[in-house]
Scaffold this motif. Structure first.
Motif, short mmCIF file in Angstrom:
data_model
loop_
_atom_site.label_atom_id
_atom_site.label_comp_id
_atom_site.label_asym_id
_atom_site.label_seq_id
_atom_site.Cartn_x
_atom_site.Cartn_y
_atom_site.Cartn_z
N UNK A 76 0.84 -1.21 0.00
CA UNK A 76 0.00 0.00 0.00
C UNK A 76 0.87 1.25 0.00
N UNK A 77 1.88 1.28 0.88
CA UNK A 77 2.72 2.48 0.99
C UNK A 77 3.69 2.62 -0.19
N UNK A 78 3.77 1.61 -1.04
CA UNK A 78 4.60 1.72 -2.24
C UNK A 78 3.79 1.92 -3.50
N UNK A 79 2.49 2.21 -3.35
CA UNK A 79 1.60 2.34 -4.51
C UNK A 79 1.15 3.78 -4.74
N UNK A 80 0.65 4.02 -5.93
CA UNK A 80 0.08 5.32 -6.29
C UNK A 80 -1.42 5.30 -6.03
N UNK A 81 -1.99 6.40 -5.56
CA UNK A 81 -3.45 6.45 -5.33
C UNK A 81 -4.23 6.23 -6.62
N UNK A 121 -6.03 -4.29 -3.84
CA UNK A 121 -6.38 -3.04 -3.16
C UNK A 121 -6.24 -1.84 -4.09
N UNK A 122 -6.79 -0.74 -3.61
CA UNK A 122 -6.65 0.55 -4.30
C UNK A 122 -6.49 1.63 -3.24
N UNK A 123 -5.44 2.43 -3.38
CA UNK A 123 -5.17 3.49 -2.39
C UNK A 123 -6.04 4.70 -2.66
N UNK A 124 -6.75 5.19 -1.62
CA UNK A 124 -7.53 6.42 -1.74
C UNK A 124 -6.63 7.64 -1.63
N UNK A 125 -5.67 7.60 -0.71
CA UNK A 125 -4.76 8.74 -0.54
C UNK A 125 -3.93 8.61 0.72
N UNK A 126 -2.96 9.49 0.82
CA UNK A 126 -2.05 9.52 1.98
C UNK A 126 -2.16 10.87 2.67
N UNK A 127 -1.96 10.88 3.99
CA UNK A 127 -1.87 12.12 4.77
C UNK A 127 -0.47 12.22 5.32
N UNK A 128 0.31 13.18 4.75
CA UNK A 128 1.70 13.32 5.19
C UNK A 128 1.77 14.09 6.50
N UNK A 129 2.67 13.70 7.41
CA UNK A 129 2.80 14.41 8.69
C UNK A 129 3.50 15.76 8.52
N UNK A 130 3.40 16.59 9.54
CA UNK A 130 4.14 17.86 9.55
C UNK A 130 5.63 17.56 9.61
N UNK A 131 6.47 18.45 9.13
CA UNK A 131 7.92 18.23 9.19
C UNK A 131 8.38 17.99 10.62
N UNK A 132 9.49 17.28 10.77
CA UNK A 132 10.04 17.00 12.11
C UNK A 132 10.37 18.31 12.81
N UNK A 133 9.82 18.49 14.00
CA UNK A 133 10.04 19.74 14.74
C UNK A 133 11.43 19.80 15.35
#
Length: 694
Positions: A622-627, A643-655
């Motif tokens: 999943x994490x190696x696929x395109x939405x 499976x089919x990926x709907x999308x990813x939510x990227x975290x904020x940059x490392x503080x």
């Protein structure tokens, strides 16, 4: 006559040959095994590490020391599992001593004389020095006591000093080596970013799955090629870290029969009747009980829970039982009850009769000291001068204690007296002068005459079971063990992958002797003894021997069958998905007769599909696929997925990149130490003979 003449004529040659052989044997034996015969292995060698023999004479006391520590830590008497832990701890310490010392030498790590002096008496001494010589009252290092200890001319003190200095050096070398390993580990910014992303990036996707259970096992015919394919793809899983043995066994019960139970009940009924007319309750209980309970006041909660509440609700003079509780009958007379403190705090002066010329003189000294105290003398100062107990440095003051913590004479004097009492008490330790400082709380206590009779099998029952076990042992040889047991209506149990030093085995009470014999036997051997295990006699047969190292396919074939079966099913399920065509996920689901299932907020570092299982391959894909793209079939733990990926939510940059790296370094550093020691073991020549001794 011809033979005798031949021997006489050649006696000289024979004698010369015999002497020559003895000399060669001695010399070769000396070269091979330091003076021991080369045809027999040293019977005192527990093992060896890179040619360094470990003698049972040195190893045994270390095991005993560990065992005593475990008994203090966990309480109770030693058992097979505790013994196994003690042996393993001593063995690991021996491995560490040899392997790490070689590594210190190779790396040039050492502790100089100046460094050792600084560690002993410098401004920042070794943690061991602080541990042993810190004053408990001030919390500060007692340098006067330390210097006195190090400069002592007493042989025992000098020996202890040498041992302490050696331990300080070893601890310092270990710390240097640990620091060296930790400082060799580092984390790049890219690694820190990947770790942060793997734990915080979220994925939403949908999937369709076909479970392996949808195909009946019986419909899949496995081939040798199927096994070989799985084995070759997973070879790293089949490395055996240490030799193991498996055995099957049958148990012949020696639990009490109905007749045994009736006989014990009749015996207990007679004891109960005699108990009611006995003139001396405590003596009667001591003679007739299988379990000895001190004839003194005890608090509620000390007895079997099933009888405790009932007994403590009875008035003095009452009888309880006979009552069956657990595996024994109890008959109890409540001799007396009263209210008593929950705990008592006392100060005491302990006089050792051997040091003052005998018990009479010890009692006279105690009377003299009591006289001084009654006239206003300081109890604390007299304790520091005359007491031989460890509490003398605190003026004789002891921590508060509850019932059951002290010997009966001392305990009774403390709990039966009143605050302020000054008593003389005689115990196994000597003559005590006790001052009762404080009595805390109040609860009911009872003095009980306690009789307990175990519900055990009779000698006739035991003999019958042993005879059956003996007949089985004689008759099973040459037969199929499990099938023969079945003909005798016996259930065969299995103990799988048992290590040489293991202190337990499934279903067996104390299996050490059985395990030792299993390691002296060959695969297929029926072990030569009948083993007593708690409530049964056991006969066993070795079914498998797995040596240390890479296991061949034949050794793991039965074990991997479920995984090979799933791999074969996966091919069929993938073909079913492929037959659905390259269409949308909903259409694929309709064609294979399954539903589309959504998954929200999955992270790479925690690849668990809610309500399904941990599916590493699926989540990794999943994490190696395109939405938006439908995947190819993925073989998982429970089934095959598309499976089919709907999308990813990227975290904020490392503080805080520094903190992220620091957290990872801490974990990596701890793992690296274990990995380094394991690497030293993997590259060493280690021979382990512990099973012959423990």
């Amino acid at each position: 006559m011809g033979l005798m003449t031949f021997l006489r004529n050649r006696a000289g040659y024979i004698l010369v040959f015999a002497i020559g052989f003895a000399i060669v044997a001695f010399l070769v034996g000396d070269a091979i095994n330091v003076g021991k015969p080369f045809w027999a292995e040293n019977q005192k060698t527990v093992g060896s590490v890179d040619g360094n023999d470990i003698s049972i004479d040195e190893f045994g006391p270390k095991v005993e020391q560990n065992l005593n520590q475990f008994k203090q830590q966990y309480g109770g008497s030693a058992n097979a599992q505790m013994q196994s832990m003690a042996v393993d701890q001593a063995w690991n310490a021996e491995l560490a001593s040899v392997l790490l010392n070689k590594e210190y030498e190779r790396l040039g790590l050492s502790v100089s004389e100046d460094e050792l002096v600084d560690l002993l008496v410098g401004q920042n001494p070794s943690p061991l020095i602080k541990q042993y010589f810190t004053n408990p009252q001030t919390g500060q290092l007692d340098r006067m006591q330390l210097n006195s200890f190090l400069k002592s001319k007493d042989p025992q003190a000098q020996n202890q000093s040498a041992l302490l200095q050696t331990e300080v050096k070893n601890q310092t070398l270990q710390q240097k080596y640990s620091n060296l390993i930790r400082n060799s580990v580092y984390v790049t910014s890219l690694e820190a970013t990947d770790e942060y992303t793997n734990r915080n990036k979220l994925a939403n996707f949908k999937y369709v799955n076909l479970d392996y259970t949808s195909i009946p096992d019986a419909s899949v015919k496995l081939t040798d090629a199927d096994y070989s394919e799985y084995y070759d793809a997973n070879k790293s899983r089949f490395n055996n870290p240490q030799e193991t043995r498996s055995f099957e066994y049958v148990t012949f019960s020696i639990k009490p029969t109905k007749a045994d139970s009736a006989a014990v009940k009749a015996q207990v009924d007679k004891i109960a009747a005699d108990f009611r007319v006995a003139k001396n309750d405590s003596l009667f209980a001591a003679i007739n009980s299988d379990v000895k309970v001190p004839f003194t006041y005890i608090t509620k909660g000390k007895l079997d829970p099933a009888v405790d509440s009932a007994v403590f609700s009875l008035p003095a003079g009452s009888y309880y039982g006979p009552a069956l509780s657990g595996n024994s009958y109890k008959v109890i007379k409540v001799v007396a009850t009263r209210l008593s403190p929950d705990s008592v705090k006392v100060s005491h002066i302990l006089i050792d009769p051997a040091k003052v010329g005998g018990e009479d003189k010890a009692v006279k000294l105690a009377d003299s000291l009591k006289g001084l105290i009654n006239k206003g003398g300081s109890f604390a100062e007299l304790a520091k001068t005359y007491s031989v107990d460890g509490s003398k440095d605190q003026g004789g003051s002891m921590p508060a204690f509850a019932r059951g913590a002290m010997v009966p004479e001392f305990e009774n004097a403390a709990f039966d007296g009143s605050v302020g009492d000054l008593k003389t008490v005689k115990s196994q330790f000597g003559i005590h002068i006790m001052k009762i400082e404080k009595q805390i709380g109040s609860s009911k206590v009872a003095k009980l005459a306690y009789v307990e009779k175990s519900l055990a099998a009779s000698s006739k029952t035991q003999a019958s079971a042993y005879k059956a076990a003996s007949n089985f042992l004689n008759d099973v040889k040459g037969n199929d063990f499990a099938k023969f047991a079945q003909t005798k209506n016996l259930k065969t149990a299995v103990a799988d992958k048992i290590t040489a030093t293991q202190g337990f085995a499934p279903g067996l009470d104390n299996p050490r002797k059985l395990i030792q014999d299993a390691y002296a036997a060959d695969k297929g051997d029926v072990l030569p003894e009948i083993y007593t295990m708690g409530d049964g006699y056991v006969v066993a047969r070795v079914t498998d021997i797995r040596p240390k190292g890479a296991l061949p396919l034949d050794a793991v074939k039965k074990e991997i069958q479920p995984m090979v079966l799933n791999a074969a099913k996966a091919k069929l399920l993938k073909a079913k998905f492929d037959g659905a065509g390259k269409v949308g996920l909903a259409q694929i689901a309709a064609k294979v007769g399954r539903s589309v299932l959504p998954v929200q907020n999955i992270v790479f570092a925690n690849p668990i599909i809610p309500g399904v299982a941990q599916e590493n391959k699926l989540v990794g894909s999943v994490f190696g696929s395109q939405p938006g793209k439908v995947s190819t079939p993925v073989e998982g733990e429970r089934g095959v997925y598309v499976f089919s990926v709907d999308g990813f939510s990227n975290p904020a940059p490392i503080a805080n990149m520094f903190k992220q790296k620091e957290t990872m370094l801490l974990s990596l550093g701890q793992r690296s130490l274990g990995a380094a020691f394991q690497a030293l073991q993997d590259n060493a020549k280690i021979k382990d003979n512990r099973v012959k001794f423990y």
